[in-house]
Design an enzyme around this catalytic site. Structure first.
Site, short mmCIF file in Angstrom:
data_model
loop_
_atom_site.label_atom_id
_atom_site.label_comp_id
_atom_site.label_asym_id
_atom_site.label_seq_id
_atom_site.Cartn_x
_atom_site.Cartn_y
_atom_site.Cartn_z
N THR A 44 0.82 -1.21 0.00
CA THR A 44 0.00 0.00 0.00
C THR A 44 0.86 1.27 0.00
OG1 THR A 44 -0.24 -0.28 2.39
CG2 THR A 44 -2.04 -1.06 1.02
N THR A 45 2.03 1.23 0.65
CA THR A 45 2.96 2.37 0.58
C THR A 45 3.46 2.57 -0.84
OG1 THR A 45 3.61 2.10 2.89
CG2 THR A 45 5.15 3.28 1.47
N TYR A 107 -12.79 -0.92 2.25
CA TYR A 107 -14.11 -0.38 1.95
C TYR A 107 -15.23 -1.42 2.11
CZ TYR A 107 -18.01 2.10 -0.10
OH TYR A 107 -19.23 2.68 -0.27
N TYR A 133 -2.06 -8.71 6.24
CA TYR A 133 -1.74 -7.32 6.58
C TYR A 133 -2.98 -6.66 7.15
CZ TYR A 133 -0.30 -2.42 5.83
OH TYR A 133 -0.01 -1.09 5.99
N ARG A 138 -6.72 2.34 7.69
CA ARG A 138 -6.79 2.61 6.25
C ARG A 138 -7.85 1.78 5.54
NH1 ARG A 138 -2.16 5.75 4.36
NH2 ARG A 138 -3.13 5.58 2.33
N LYS A 161 1.41 -8.86 9.23
CA LYS A 161 1.88 -7.50 9.49
C LYS A 161 0.76 -6.81 10.25
CE LYS A 161 3.06 -3.11 7.20
NZ LYS A 161 3.17 -2.39 5.90
N ILE A 203 7.74 -4.18 9.01
CA ILE A 203 7.65 -3.78 7.60
C ILE A 203 7.42 -2.28 7.65
CG2 ILE A 203 6.41 -4.03 5.43
CD1 ILE A 203 5.74 -6.90 6.25
#
Length: 292
Positions: A44-45, A107, A133, A138, A161, A203
């Site tokens: 996502t980063t 979502y 994750y 988010r 994570k 991470i």
């Protein structure tokens, strides 16, 4: 490769919003030389949300090619569409990728049973090791320890994570899984405490610009030298915080450009460049941490 300091790598882009290959090469070599344990490519980063399916795969494969087996590469393969997550995962099956990082569906806000079935379907589609994750801030959903425990029984789901920042999660999960299940922090601010309580590493977003420092902190933690680790981590604490003064990866991209690791700090809409007032904060953090 699934412990210590793993970087959640940014995806460098040129002014047209395309992959900046020269910057990607510089970033990968920076992590090879810094001793980073592994790279997560297009997590996502890495702006997976605004890359097309084809672009996503291409960036991962370019990263793998540059790495040239000098550093392990983990592919971000998460999606809020189970079929798309499976498709991405299958693309890397025989590529040389060492594993996949799969974020909880954003979502949709699935139930715990929905989360279980989602990750089970992905794991059953591949032989690649899978890392869950969890980042509720988010995604809008939280994979609970009991669901993690159910999923840990699937042979190629090897770890999680955990980015809630809730340190009580470590014991909650550890009490329900086998000792070889990997717990990685996804929160730079609390990561050292996470490792002190039994986590295997992080991470990291901060590692994009402070790779050697994060490697050293993780090594000290693995050696139980926590006093020294806390001293070093305190030097980065302001940086850990301001890298989230705006939505990730806006600040860390600006910082990476500021210290010369990438050529441009471009992002794709709806992400925009770091505001002037926050540029001052990030620059101050870079100075205080000795990175500039």
């Amino acid at each position: 490769m699934f412990s210590g300091s793993i970087v959640a790598l940014i995806t460098p882009m040129d002014p047209k919003g395309k992959l900046c290959l020269s910057s990607l090469k510089k970033l990968v070599n920076y992590h090879i030389n810094s001793g980073t344990s592994a790279i997560v490519s297009v997590g996502t980063t890495g702006e997976s949300a605004t890359l097309s399916h084809e672009e996503h795969g291409n960036v991962v494969m370019q990263t793998l090619e540059i790495a040239n087996e000098k550093i392990a590469v983990i592919a971000g393969t998460g999606s809020n569409d189970t079929a798309e997550a499976i498709s991405l995962t299958k693309r890397f099956e025989y590529s040389g990728i060492k594993g996949c990082l799969s974020v909880t569906p954003y979502y949709n806000r699935p139930t715990q049973e929905g989360l279980y079935q989602h990750f089970k379907a992905i794991a059953n589609s591949t032989n690649l090791p899978q890392i869950l994750y969890n980042v509720p801030s988010r995604t809008g959903c939280d994979i609970l320890p009991e669901t993690v425990a159910r999923l840990s029984k699937i042979k190629n789901i090897i770890g999680i994570k955990e980015a809630t920042g809730d340190l009580s999660r470590i014991n909650q999960i550890n009490n329900l899984v086998n000792s070889d299940f990997i717990l990685m922090s996804g929160d730079d601010i609390t990561a050292l405490d996470f490792m002190r309580l039994g986590g295997n590493g992080i991470i990291s977003v901060t590692a994009n610009i402070a790779a050697r420092e994060m490697v050293t902190i993780c090594k000290l933690a693995s050696q139980k030298k926590f006093n020294k680790a806390y001293q070093l981590n305190q030097n980065l604490m302001f940086l850990h915080k301001v890298l989230f003064c705006e939505s990730n990866p806006i600040p860390v991209k600006w910082a990476a450009k500021k210290i010369g690791l990438i050529e441009h700090d471009n992002l794709r809409l709806p992400m925009t460049t770091l505001s002037n007032i926050n540029q001052l904060q990030v620059e101050q953090a870079l100075i205080l941490s000795g990175l500039q």
